[in-house]
Design a protein around this motif. Sequence first.
Motif, PDB file in Angstrom:
ATOM      1  N   ASP A 133      55.524   8.857  22.442  1.00  0.00           N
ATOM      2  CA  ASP A 133      56.837   9.378  22.039  1.00  0.00           C
ATOM      3  C   ASP A 133      57.629   8.320  21.280  1.00  0.00           C
ATOM      4  OD1 ASP A 133      56.384  11.849  23.133  1.00  0.00           O
ATOM      5  OD2 ASP A 133      57.402  11.430  25.030  1.00  0.00           O
ATOM      6  N   ARG A 134      57.520   7.062  21.693  1.00  0.00           N
ATOM      7  CA  ARG A 134      58.286   5.997  21.047  1.00  0.00           C
ATOM      8  C   ARG A 134      57.724   5.605  19.695  1.00  0.00           C
ATOM      9  NH1 ARG A 134      58.141   1.277  23.278  1.00  0.00           N
ATOM     10  NH2 ARG A 134      56.834   1.646  25.108  1.00  0.00           N
ATOM     11  N   LEU A 135      56.448   5.908  19.457  1.00  0.00           N
ATOM     12  CA  LEU A 135      55.839   5.565  18.167  1.00  0.00           C
ATOM     13  C   LEU A 135      56.558   6.236  17.010  1.00  0.00           C
ATOM     14  CD1 LEU A 135      51.953   5.534  18.594  1.00  0.00           C
ATOM     15  CD2 LEU A 135      53.405   3.673  17.802  1.00  0.00           C
ATOM     16  N   TRP A 136      57.064   7.458  17.231  1.00  0.00           N
ATOM     17  CA  TRP A 136      57.748   8.173  16.157  1.00  0.00           C
ATOM     18  C   TRP A 136      58.986   7.429  15.694  1.00  0.00           C
ATOM     19  CZ3 TRP A 136      54.822  12.131  14.645  1.00  0.00           C
ATOM     20  CH2 TRP A 136      54.001  12.766  15.570  1.00  0.00           C
ATOM     21  N   LEU A 137      59.609   6.691  16.605  1.00  0.00           N
ATOM     22  CA  LEU A 137      60.873   6.032  16.295  1.00  0.00           C
ATOM     23  C   LEU A 137      60.701   4.588  15.832  1.00  0.00           C
ATOM     24  CD1 LEU A 137      62.942   7.291  19.375  1.00  0.00           C
ATOM     25  CD2 LEU A 137      62.850   8.268  17.083  1.00  0.00           C
ATOM     26  N   GLU A 138      59.631   3.945  16.284  1.00  0.00           N
ATOM     27  CA  GLU A 138      59.475   2.516  16.022  1.00  0.00           C
ATOM     28  C   GLU A 138      58.816   2.221  14.685  1.00  0.00           C
ATOM     29  OE1 GLU A 138      57.311   0.932  19.235  1.00  0.00           O
ATOM     30  OE2 GLU A 138      58.918   1.173  20.713  1.00  0.00           O
ATOM     31  N   GLU A 139      57.995   3.123  14.230  1.00  0.00           N
ATOM     32  CA  GLU A 139      57.215   2.863  13.022  1.00  0.00           C
ATOM     33  C   GLU A 139      57.811   3.585  11.817  1.00  0.00           C
ATOM     34  OE1 GLU A 139      54.691   0.852  12.968  1.00  0.00           O
ATOM     35  OE2 GLU A 139      54.334   0.552  15.112  1.00  0.00           O
ATOM     36  N   ASP A 140      57.407   3.100  10.632  1.00  0.00           N
ATOM     37  CA  ASP A 140      57.641   3.878   9.416  1.00  0.00           C
ATOM     38  C   ASP A 140      57.003   5.243   9.647  1.00  0.00           C
ATOM     39  OD1 ASP A 140      58.051   4.083   6.348  1.00  0.00           O
ATOM     40  OD2 ASP A 140      55.938   4.609   6.683  1.00  0.00           O
TER      41      ASP A 140
END
Length: 204
Positions: A133-140
Motif C-alpha cells: 500500500d505504501r509503495l503507491w505513495l513513496e515511488e514515482d
Amino acid sequence: MYGERSGWQRDGFESHEGTVGVLLADGSEPGPVFFDLGSGATFHESSDWWHYDGTFHRPTAVTMRGRCACGWRGTKTYPIDWETVREDDDPDAYDTTGPYAEWKAHLDEVAGRAVALPEDLTALLGQVRERLDRLWLEEDPACGYAAVLRACGELEAIVAETGPEAARALAYEQEESMPAVAEALGMTEKAARARLLHYEYLGR
C-alpha cells in the motif's frame, strides 16, 4: 448498522456472505421474487428483503433475520415496519442492526473453527499488504506500479510452488470429509472444493 444493498462480508471468509433474510406470516422463508423486464422470456429475480413488501402480488414479509450463504439462519426475528420503509423510500435507511449482529456472531464462530495461521505468518502477511500500500505513495507512479507488479510476481511464484502440493495433500487426506475441509478453511463446501481444484491444478 442500517440496510445495505450489498451483502455483508469479512476478509478471508468471503463465501460466508451475509444478508437480511425475511419470513412470512406463517413462519416460512419465501423464494426469490421475479421481475418481468419486458424482454420476452427474460426475468430478473431477487431475494433482497425490501422486495417482499406485498406490492405487485409479491409475498409480504413480516419479520427479518440474519442469513448466510452457507445456509445458516438467525434464530431471532425482527419485525418489519413497512410504513417506515415506504416513508423513507430508501432501504438503506432502515435499521438492520439485529440481523447483522447475529450474522457477525455466526462469522465469529466460523472463524473460531477455522485453522488459525501462526502469529508470525499473520504478522508477515499484514506487513506485506501494508508495504505494498505504501509503495503507491513513496515511488514515482510508474516505478511504484512496476514495483507492485514485481512483488505480485514474487508472491505468485510462492503460491505456485506451495499451493498445489498442499491442495493435493489435503484433498487426499480428507477425501471423504469435505465438511471438515470447508470448516478448516472457513469456507462453504462449494467454495472449498473450488479452492482445492484451483490450487491443485495451478500452473498446469
